[in-house]
Design a protein around this motif. Structure first.
Motif, PDB file in Angstrom:
ATOM      1  N   GLY A  34      48.740   4.762  32.301  1.00  0.00           N
ATOM      2  CA  GLY A  34      47.734   5.970  31.952  1.00  0.00           C
ATOM      3  C   GLY A  34      48.281   7.132  31.236  1.00  0.00           C
ATOM      4  N   ALA A  35      49.593   7.119  30.934  1.00  0.00           N
ATOM      5  CA  ALA A  35      50.372   8.146  30.524  1.00  0.00           C
ATOM      6  C   ALA A  35      50.426   8.259  28.838  1.00  0.00           C
ATOM      7  N   LEU A  36      50.648   9.270  28.300  1.00  0.00           N
ATOM      8  CA  LEU A  36      50.681   9.473  26.820  1.00  0.00           C
ATOM      9  C   LEU A  36      52.085   9.105  26.411  1.00  0.00           C
ATOM     10  N   ARG A  37      52.015   8.286  25.117  1.00  0.00           N
ATOM     11  CA  ARG A  37      53.220   7.866  24.727  1.00  0.00           C
ATOM     12  C   ARG A  37      53.065   8.235  23.238  1.00  0.00           C
ATOM     13  N   ARG A  65      42.983  10.851  25.755  1.00  0.00           N
ATOM     14  CA  ARG A  65      43.462  11.874  26.343  1.00  0.00           C
ATOM     15  C   ARG A  65      43.101  13.098  26.149  1.00  0.00           C
ATOM     16  N   SER A  66      43.389  13.410  24.707  1.00  0.00           N
ATOM     17  CA  SER A  66      42.759  14.558  24.009  1.00  0.00           C
ATOM     18  C   SER A  66      42.815  14.341  22.540  1.00  0.00           C
ATOM     19  N   THR A  67      41.964  14.963  21.907  1.00  0.00           N
ATOM     20  CA  THR A  67      41.524  14.849  20.416  1.00  0.00           C
ATOM     21  C   THR A  67      42.829  15.160  19.570  1.00  0.00           C
ATOM     22  N   ILE A  87      48.155   5.842  24.389  1.00  0.00           N
ATOM     23  CA  ILE A  87      48.178   6.051  25.794  1.00  0.00           C
ATOM     24  C   ILE A  87      48.709   4.532  26.146  1.00  0.00           C
ATOM     25  N   ASP A  88      49.505   4.415  27.076  1.00  0.00           N
ATOM     26  CA  ASP A  88      50.151   3.159  27.858  1.00  0.00           C
ATOM     27  C   ASP A  88      48.871   2.903  28.871  1.00  0.00           C
TER      28      ASP A  88
END
Length: 279
Positions: A151-154, A194-196, A146-147
């Motif tokens: 807050g975005a998925l990377r 964000r998600s496991t 997570i950036d």
């Protein structure tokens, strides 16, 4: 006469979820047991790893010796004491469901960056020694983080600027426990916040196999439930959950968790044999 339909081999994505060192042990045992049963997980077209799953996914993609993941690594003689204030706020934020998720993750990132969790070089050394400081494999391997700025998925791949060790350190940087990892001037934390499993990165594949160490703890996110594919999900059974105990960092639980994975591989292999490509 109409042309015959073009034949296309079905595609498979392998998703490996987070779960701390105990989750690594269970995933390693499961993977080794599947290898013994003739199911080579490295034959998946795409491997997606989050946190613990990123470490084991790398071992699968590089065909590493999985037993090395159980070797205890040296730790500092006097590890820094955690400030439980940020940890408690982070835990509270991650339980919220009525706020903008990216905003929540940005706040988690701010708290992680401000927490006294030591030098990132120590975490890079810890993760590098765990995987032997390997280079990116040729396999289609995605490692989630997570950036904290957005807050975005990377999801890191071999085509990005991060080294494999940097990507793994970021993916395993539990906020408030380990320091965020700086890559290219930005900071990243554990993709598991964000998600496991981050299973939405498997969209478009015909079959998705999800190995989920924390299936008994965390519910699926909305994105994780929206896959239009044949799905096989494997989580720890009751015996494995008991072996995990309540501390995912407990060294005493590593062996029992690994043995539980080996045991569960027998049933898992029978389920996967129907469509898994032969070696």
């Amino acid at each position: 006469m109409p042309d015959a339909a073009t034949h296309r081999e079905p595609t498979i994505a392998l998703v490996l979820g987070g779960g701390g060192p105990v989750g690594i042990a269970w995933l390693a045992g499961l993977t080794q047991g599947l290898r013994t049963a003739g199911i080579d997980l490295a034959r998946a077209d795409r491997i997606i790893g989050t946190s613990a799953g990123a470490v084991v996914g790398t071992a699968i993609a590089t065909r590493a010796d999985l037993s090395t993941l159980l070797t205890p690594r040296p730790t500092p003689a006097e590890p820094p004491a955690h400030d439980y204030g940020p940890l408690l706020e982070i835990a509270s934020l991650l339980r919220t469901v009525d706020k903008d998720r990216d905003q929540v993750l940005r706040r988690v990132g701010e708290l992680a960056l401000g927490a006294d969790t030591g030098d990132q070089a120590v975490h890079l050394e810890r993760i590098g020694s765990l995987v032997g400081f390997a280079d990116w494999p040729e396999h289609d391997l995605l490692i989630t983080s997570i950036d904290i700025g957005s807050g975005a998925l990377r999801a890191w791949t071999r085509d990005d600027a991060a080294t494999l060790v940097q990507a793994l350190a970021a993916s395993t940087s539990v906020p408030g426990v380990f320091p965020p990892i700086e890559i290219g001037g930005r900071h990243y934390i554990d993709g598991g916040v964000r998600s496991t499993i981050n299973a939405d990165l498997a969209a478009g594949y015909d079959s998705v196999v999800i190995l989920e160490p924390l299936a008994h703890v965390y519910p699926r996110t909305r994105a994780d439930r929206s896959l239009d594919a044949r799905e096989v999900s494997i989580g720890p059974d009751e015996t494995a959950v008991a072996a995990f105990g309540g501390d995912l960092f407990a060294e005493a639980a590593l062996g029992p968790a690994y043995e539980s994975g080996l045991r569960q591989a027998v049933a898992a292999a029978a389920e996967l044999q129907e469509f898994w490509p032969a070696a």
